[in-house]
Design a protein around this motif. Structure first.
Motif, PDB file in Angstrom:
ATOM      1  N   ILE A 471       0.850  -1.193   0.000  1.00  0.00           N
ATOM      2  CA  ILE A 471       0.000   0.000   0.000  1.00  0.00           C
ATOM      3  C   ILE A 471       0.887   1.245   0.000  1.00  0.00           C
ATOM      4  O   ILE A 471       1.919   1.286   0.672  1.00  0.00           O
ATOM      5  CB  ILE A 471      -0.917   0.001   1.238  1.00  0.00           C
ATOM      6  CG1 ILE A 471      -1.884  -1.189   1.185  1.00  0.00           C
ATOM      7  CG2 ILE A 471      -1.693   1.312   1.338  1.00  0.00           C
ATOM      8  CD1 ILE A 471      -2.685  -1.373   2.449  1.00  0.00           C
ATOM      9  N   ILE A 472       0.467   2.278  -0.717  1.00  0.00           N
ATOM     10  CA  ILE A 472       1.237   3.512  -0.760  1.00  0.00           C
ATOM     11  C   ILE A 472       0.317   4.712  -0.608  1.00  0.00           C
ATOM     12  O   ILE A 472      -0.849   4.684  -1.046  1.00  0.00           O
ATOM     13  CB  ILE A 472       2.067   3.596  -2.068  1.00  0.00           C
ATOM     14  CG1 ILE A 472       3.100   4.714  -1.958  1.00  0.00           C
ATOM     15  CG2 ILE A 472       1.165   3.757  -3.289  1.00  0.00           C
ATOM     16  CD1 ILE A 472       4.231   4.578  -2.944  1.00  0.00           C
ATOM     17  N   LYS A 483      10.810   2.423  -4.132  1.00  0.00           N
ATOM     18  CA  LYS A 483      11.232   1.614  -2.993  1.00  0.00           C
ATOM     19  C   LYS A 483      10.212   0.506  -2.713  1.00  0.00           C
ATOM     20  O   LYS A 483      10.567  -0.626  -2.398  1.00  0.00           O
ATOM     21  CB  LYS A 483      11.394   2.493  -1.760  1.00  0.00           C
ATOM     22  CG  LYS A 483      12.593   3.428  -1.815  1.00  0.00           C
ATOM     23  CD  LYS A 483      12.659   4.291  -0.563  1.00  0.00           C
ATOM     24  CE  LYS A 483      13.816   5.297  -0.650  1.00  0.00           C
ATOM     25  NZ  LYS A 483      13.866   6.175   0.542  1.00  0.00           N
ATOM     26  N   SER A 484       8.925   0.846  -2.819  1.00  0.00           N
ATOM     27  CA  SER A 484       7.883  -0.171  -2.616  1.00  0.00           C
ATOM     28  C   SER A 484       7.946  -1.243  -3.686  1.00  0.00           C
ATOM     29  O   SER A 484       7.758  -2.430  -3.404  1.00  0.00           O
ATOM     30  CB  SER A 484       6.497   0.485  -2.617  1.00  0.00           C
ATOM     31  OG  SER A 484       6.334   1.328  -1.509  1.00  0.00           O
ATOM     32  N   ILE A 485       8.225  -0.830  -4.912  1.00  0.00           N
ATOM     33  CA  ILE A 485       8.327  -1.783  -6.019  1.00  0.00           C
ATOM     34  C   ILE A 485       9.454  -2.777  -5.761  1.00  0.00           C
ATOM     35  O   ILE A 485       9.325  -3.984  -6.009  1.00  0.00           O
ATOM     36  CB  ILE A 485       8.542  -1.042  -7.353  1.00  0.00           C
ATOM     37  CG1 ILE A 485       7.279  -0.263  -7.739  1.00  0.00           C
ATOM     38  CG2 ILE A 485       8.914  -2.026  -8.464  1.00  0.00           C
ATOM     39  CD1 ILE A 485       7.457   0.634  -8.945  1.00  0.00           C
ATOM     40  N   PHE A 493      -0.320  -1.663  -7.101  1.00  0.00           N
ATOM     41  CA  PHE A 493      -0.094  -0.930  -5.859  1.00  0.00           C
ATOM     42  C   PHE A 493      -1.316  -0.083  -5.516  1.00  0.00           C
ATOM     43  O   PHE A 493      -1.591   0.924  -6.182  1.00  0.00           O
ATOM     44  CB  PHE A 493       1.167  -0.053  -5.984  1.00  0.00           C
ATOM     45  CG  PHE A 493       2.408  -0.843  -6.269  1.00  0.00           C
ATOM     46  CD1 PHE A 493       3.165  -1.353  -5.234  1.00  0.00           C
ATOM     47  CD2 PHE A 493       2.783  -1.118  -7.589  1.00  0.00           C
ATOM     48  CE1 PHE A 493       4.298  -2.114  -5.506  1.00  0.00           C
ATOM     49  CE2 PHE A 493       3.903  -1.875  -7.853  1.00  0.00           C
ATOM     50  CZ  PHE A 493       4.666  -2.388  -6.817  1.00  0.00           C
ATOM     51  N   PRO A 494      -2.059  -0.486  -4.463  1.00  0.00           N
ATOM     52  CA  PRO A 494      -3.215   0.306  -4.040  1.00  0.00           C
ATOM     53  C   PRO A 494      -2.749   1.620  -3.399  1.00  0.00           C
ATOM     54  O   PRO A 494      -1.795   1.634  -2.608  1.00  0.00           O
ATOM     55  CB  PRO A 494      -3.897  -0.589  -3.004  1.00  0.00           C
ATOM     56  CG  PRO A 494      -3.249  -1.929  -3.127  1.00  0.00           C
ATOM     57  CD  PRO A 494      -1.895  -1.708  -3.679  1.00  0.00           C
ATOM     58  N   VAL A 495      -3.449   2.681  -3.740  1.00  0.00           N
ATOM     59  CA  VAL A 495      -3.156   3.995  -3.164  1.00  0.00           C
ATOM     60  C   VAL A 495      -4.215   4.266  -2.096  1.00  0.00           C
ATOM     61  O   VAL A 495      -5.397   4.430  -2.420  1.00  0.00           O
ATOM     62  CB  VAL A 495      -3.159   5.092  -4.242  1.00  0.00           C
ATOM     63  CG1 VAL A 495      -2.804   6.441  -3.612  1.00  0.00           C
ATOM     64  CG2 VAL A 495      -2.179   4.739  -5.360  1.00  0.00           C
ATOM     65  N   VAL A 496      -3.791   4.319  -0.820  1.00  0.00           N
ATOM     66  CA  VAL A 496      -4.720   4.405   0.308  1.00  0.00           C
ATOM     67  C   VAL A 496      -4.285   5.559   1.209  1.00  0.00           C
ATOM     68  O   VAL A 496      -3.104   5.697   1.546  1.00  0.00           O
ATOM     69  CB  VAL A 496      -4.733   3.084   1.107  1.00  0.00           C
ATOM     70  CG1 VAL A 496      -5.716   3.166   2.270  1.00  0.00           C
ATOM     71  CG2 VAL A 496      -5.074   1.906   0.198  1.00  0.00           C
ATOM     72  N   ASP A 497      -5.262   6.407   1.608  1.00  0.00           N
ATOM     73  CA  ASP A 497      -4.922   7.534   2.489  1.00  0.00           C
ATOM     74  C   ASP A 497      -4.853   7.093   3.947  1.00  0.00           C
ATOM     75  O   ASP A 497      -5.069   5.914   4.271  1.00  0.00           O
ATOM     76  CB  ASP A 497      -5.897   8.686   2.297  1.00  0.00           C
ATOM     77  CG  ASP A 497      -7.322   8.357   2.757  1.00  0.00           C
ATOM     78  OD1 ASP A 497      -7.513   7.317   3.427  1.00  0.00           O
ATOM     79  OD2 ASP A 497      -8.245   9.137   2.439  1.00  0.00           O
ATOM     80  N   HIS A 498      -4.590   8.039   4.838  1.00  0.00           N
ATOM     81  CA  HIS A 498      -4.404   7.699   6.247  1.00  0.00           C
ATOM     82  C   HIS A 498      -5.693   7.233   6.922  1.00  0.00           C
ATOM     83  O   HIS A 498      -5.657   6.677   8.022  1.00  0.00           O
ATOM     84  CB  HIS A 498      -3.837   8.921   7.003  1.00  0.00           C
ATOM     85  CG  HIS A 498      -4.767  10.099   7.003  1.00  0.00           C
ATOM     86  ND1 HIS A 498      -4.873  10.953   5.914  1.00  0.00           N
ATOM     87  CD2 HIS A 498      -5.628  10.564   7.952  1.00  0.00           C
ATOM     88  CE1 HIS A 498      -5.774  11.892   6.196  1.00  0.00           C
ATOM     89  NE2 HIS A 498      -6.241  11.678   7.420  1.00  0.00           N
ATOM     90  N   ASN A 499      -6.854   7.426   6.269  1.00  0.00           N
ATOM     91  CA  ASN A 499      -8.135   6.936   6.804  1.00  0.00           C
ATOM     92  C   ASN A 499      -8.506   5.552   6.270  1.00  0.00           C
ATOM     93  O   ASN A 499      -9.574   5.025   6.569  1.00  0.00           O
ATOM     94  CB  ASN A 499      -9.253   7.916   6.461  1.00  0.00           C
ATOM     95  CG  ASN A 499      -9.103   9.240   7.201  1.00  0.00           C
ATOM     96  OD1 ASN A 499      -8.746   9.249   8.383  1.00  0.00           O
ATOM     97  ND2 ASN A 499      -9.367  10.343   6.517  1.00  0.00           N
ATOM     98  N   VAL A 526       2.662  10.161  -6.255  1.00  0.00           N
ATOM     99  CA  VAL A 526       1.815   9.009  -6.590  1.00  0.00           C
ATOM    100  C   VAL A 526       0.431   9.445  -7.054  1.00  0.00           C
ATOM    101  O   VAL A 526      -0.149   8.852  -7.967  1.00  0.00           O
ATOM    102  CB  VAL A 526       1.695   8.058  -5.366  1.00  0.00           C
ATOM    103  CG1 VAL A 526       0.631   6.995  -5.609  1.00  0.00           C
ATOM    104  CG2 VAL A 526       3.024   7.397  -5.070  1.00  0.00           C
ATOM    105  N   LYS A 527      -0.100  10.536  -6.452  1.00  0.00           N
ATOM    106  CA  LYS A 527      -1.441  10.989  -6.841  1.00  0.00           C
ATOM    107  C   LYS A 527      -1.501  11.439  -8.294  1.00  0.00           C
ATOM    108  O   LYS A 527      -2.587  11.509  -8.888  1.00  0.00           O
ATOM    109  CB  LYS A 527      -1.900  12.113  -5.922  1.00  0.00           C
ATOM    110  CG  LYS A 527      -1.049  13.371  -5.982  1.00  0.00           C
ATOM    111  CD  LYS A 527      -1.527  14.391  -4.973  1.00  0.00           C
ATOM    112  CE  LYS A 527      -0.649  15.656  -4.993  1.00  0.00           C
ATOM    113  NZ  LYS A 527      -1.089  16.629  -3.964  1.00  0.00           N
ATOM    114  N   ASP A 528      -0.309  11.736  -8.874  1.00  0.00           N
ATOM    115  CA  ASP A 528      -0.265  12.115 -10.291  1.00  0.00           C
ATOM    116  C   ASP A 528      -0.237  10.891 -11.202  1.00  0.00           C
ATOM    117  O   ASP A 528      -0.443  11.024 -12.416  1.00  0.00           O
ATOM    118  CB  ASP A 528       0.981  12.987 -10.556  1.00  0.00           C
ATOM    119  CG  ASP A 528       1.017  14.236  -9.692  1.00  0.00           C
ATOM    120  OD1 ASP A 528      -0.070  14.838  -9.519  1.00  0.00           O
ATOM    121  OD2 ASP A 528       2.098  14.595  -9.191  1.00  0.00           O
ATOM    122  N   LEU A 529       0.046   9.763 -10.643  1.00  0.00           N
ATOM    123  CA  LEU A 529       0.187   8.543 -11.446  1.00  0.00           C
ATOM    124  C   LEU A 529      -0.993   7.577 -11.298  1.00  0.00           C
ATOM    125  O   LEU A 529      -1.180   6.704 -12.134  1.00  0.00           O
ATOM    126  CB  LEU A 529       1.473   7.800 -11.037  1.00  0.00           C
ATOM    127  CG  LEU A 529       2.780   8.587 -11.154  1.00  0.00           C
ATOM    128  CD1 LEU A 529       3.922   7.803 -10.512  1.00  0.00           C
ATOM    129  CD2 LEU A 529       3.114   8.875 -12.614  1.00  0.00           C
TER     130      LEU A 529
END
Length: 589
Positions: A471-472, A483-485, A493-499, A526-529
């Motif tokens: 998760i990123i 680095k995650s890759i 790669f799921p994009v997940v916020d702090h909530n 990441v939000k741009d990708l």
């Protein structure tokens, strides 16, 4: 090599022990379901004989107006204050348990349907005892299987053993019991599973023979042999039964729907009980299961159907008698539906046999009357009975073999086959579902008659969710993503916020041209990708919905989201793997 041989021998020993265990359990189920069938038949006979045994046959009897209401009232009180559960439509409840509850049937069904139906039918309710005793047998099989901690496939098999034992016990017809399980319940059983079914069926039938003697339910003697010249008339009988089956199905569901629209149970009980009493008062053959009427038809005593009625003195008028038979065909299903909708417990088996026998008799009688033919009335009654079962239950093999076993009429197997097939082909043109499966099919809950849907039903979304994806955060940089890759074995790669909310996802293929450009690591976020997936799954979705989304989307992975929160992913590869394992599990051999 020796080690491999020992391993194979050990595996074979375990299989043999497992099968031996199933054989013993199927034997126990056969014994218990046979005793249940025996008790139910005797209870119904005992109550019925005490109520109507003294009636005068040459006149109407006003007790017919009261007894059905009393029987349904007793049934409703038992259900409301003791059972506290819905008991209606026994075979449909079995199909629902298989389709919706993985074969789990409540323990009280092992006796509650049997007790309540004995009062309903014993007091004249125009239904049959077969569905309640089949539910009883299936419940016995389900609960014994779970008690012995059998797996899912074996639970289904034991349900089939219970149903087989019930039919075999109540009709003394083990082959018909097996055919019922295979053709009506449509369990996905293999040839090896026939052994437990046969054990239950023959055990139950032997118990019935031991306690009730070798007399068949219907006394039928082949007086008139089959003649090839009559084939067109047997085809006509089958077509007639097919349309009669369509009428039976549609009217039964329509009457029940109208009765159920009366929300207050007490009002529905009073209206239904009074209406049923009036119908039975006018047409006494509607009383109870109707097997005595079928025996009259089979034994050249058709005019005795007017016994106990207001029309007794009109029996010598052939046109009036034909009209009386036609009226019986039309109102039997109404009486049946009123009985169950008012709160009574019973099934459609006996009413189907009744309408089939009277229908075949009526057709031959009318053709003889109008065209001066000499068609054997008893043979056509027999053919009509098998054809009606084939039409109403969509089970031509059951119609053929049960009718032959019940009556000993194997000499007329050829016309039975002709009529049953003609009826089945006729009704299938208008009604794709049997009366047992129609309600479940309309709600999209029928899985027993669709093998793909059945396998998907027994798969759980929860067991397919994968959570090993990295998760990123949407604010992370391209460098963080790289680095995650480097630490991940996945390309998603799921994009997940702090909530914990899913904001999107990044696919390796979409950024492959960027991961080696170190000068962009701190400039791109990441939000741009990321992109938000068009298709996703809720953990509450059924596996059928999951399969459809994979098919329509063409995706290999689908995100699982619960009210926006990220749960995990489901992959097409894992769904296929679990699907194959589930198929293997249910292919009992």
């Amino acid at each position: 090599m020796l080690g491999i041989d020992k391993l194979n021998l050990s595996s074979l020993a375990k299989q043999l022990m497992g099968k031996k265990k199933l054989y013993w359990i199927s034997f126990i189920i056969g014994v218990v379901s046979g005793i249940a069938a025996l008790i139910l038949k005797n209870l119904i006979h005992f109550i019925g004989e005490r109520l109507v045994g003294y009636f005068v046959i040459s006149s109407g009897n006003y007790w017919f107006l009261a007894f059905p209401l009393i029987g349904i009232l007793i049934t409703v009180l038992i259900i409301r204050y003791l059972v506290k559960d819905d008991l209606s439509h026994g075979v449909s409840k079995i199909l629902a348990a298989i389709s919706l509850n993985k074969g789990k049937i409540k323990p009280h069904n092992s006796f509650s349907s049997m007790i309540t139906s004995s009062f309903t039918i014993g007091f004249g309710g125009s239904v049959g005892a077969e569905a309640p005793v089949v539910l009883t047998g299936a419940s016995i099989g389900s609960n014994l299987a779970r008690f012995f901690k059998l797996d899912q496939a074996e639970i289904m098999l034991m349900i089939g053993c219970g149903a087989t034992g019930a039919i075999a016990g109540i009709f003394k017809a083990p082959i018909a019991g097996v055919v019922f399980t295979l053709e009506v319940l449509m369990l996905d059983l293999t040839m090896a599973s026939l052994v437990p079914l046969l054990i239950s069926g023959i055990t139950s039938a032997v118990i019935a023979y031991y306690f009730m003697g070798d007399a068949v339910l219907f006394k039928f003697s082949v007086i008139h042999t089959f003649e090839a010249v009559q084939i067109p008339y047997y085809i006509l009988a089958g077509v007639f039964a097919g349309f009669l089956s369509l009428y039976f199905t549609r009217v039964a569901m329509s009457v029940e729907k109208k009765m159920k629209s009366i929300k207050k149970q007490s009002v529905r009980l009073i209206y239904g009980g009074i209406a049923l009493g009036v119908l039975i008062f006018l047409f006494p053959p509607l009383w109870g299961e109707g097997y005595s009427s079928i025996n009259k038809v089979f034994n050249d005593m058709g005019h005795n159907l007017l016994d106990n009625s207001l029309f007794y003195d009109f029996g010598d008028n052939p046109w009036f008698f034909a009209s009386f038979l036609m009226a019986l065909l039309l109102v039997k299903v109404v009486a049946m539906a009123i009985t169950t909708a008012s709160g009574g417990i019973g099934g459609i088996f006996a009413p189907t046999l009744f309408v089939g026998a009277v229908g075949g008799y009526f057709l031959a009688y009318t053709l003889n009357l109008v065209f001066g033919l000499h068609l054997p009335l008893d043979n056509f009654a027999l053919a009509g009975m098998g054809a009606m079962m084939a039409g109403v239950m969509h089970a031509p093999l059951l119609g053929i073999f049960l009718t032959a076993e019940l009556t000993g009429g194997y000499e007329l197997l050829f016309p039975l086959i002709i009529a049953a097939l003609a009826a089945y082909i006729t009704i299938m043109r208008f009604e794709p579902h049997s009366i047992y499966t129609k309600r479940l099919a309309e709600d999209g809950k029928l899985v027993t008659h669709n093998k793909d849907r059945a396998v998907l039903h027994f798969m759980e979304v929860g067991e397919l969710i994968e959570t090993d994806l990295k998760i990123i955060d949407p604010e992370a940089t391209l460098g963080d993503l790289v680095k995650s890759i480097s630490k991940s074995k996945r390309d998603l790669f799921p994009v997940v916020d702090h909530n914990g909310m899913l904001k999107g996802m990044v696919k390796m293929n979409d950024i492959r041209n960027l991961i080696f450009k170190q000068e962009l690591y701190d400039k791109i976020h990441v939000k741009d990708l990321m992109y938000m997936p068009e298709y996703y799954i809720s953990p509450k979705d059924s596996m059928h919905v999951v399969a459809e989304k994979f098919e329509t989307s063409g995706r290999f992975n689908l995100a699982v989201i619960d009210q926006g929160k990220y749960i995990g992913f489901i992959s097409r590869a894992k769904v296929f793997s679990i699907y194959r394992n589930t198929v293997r599990t249910f292919s009992y051999d």
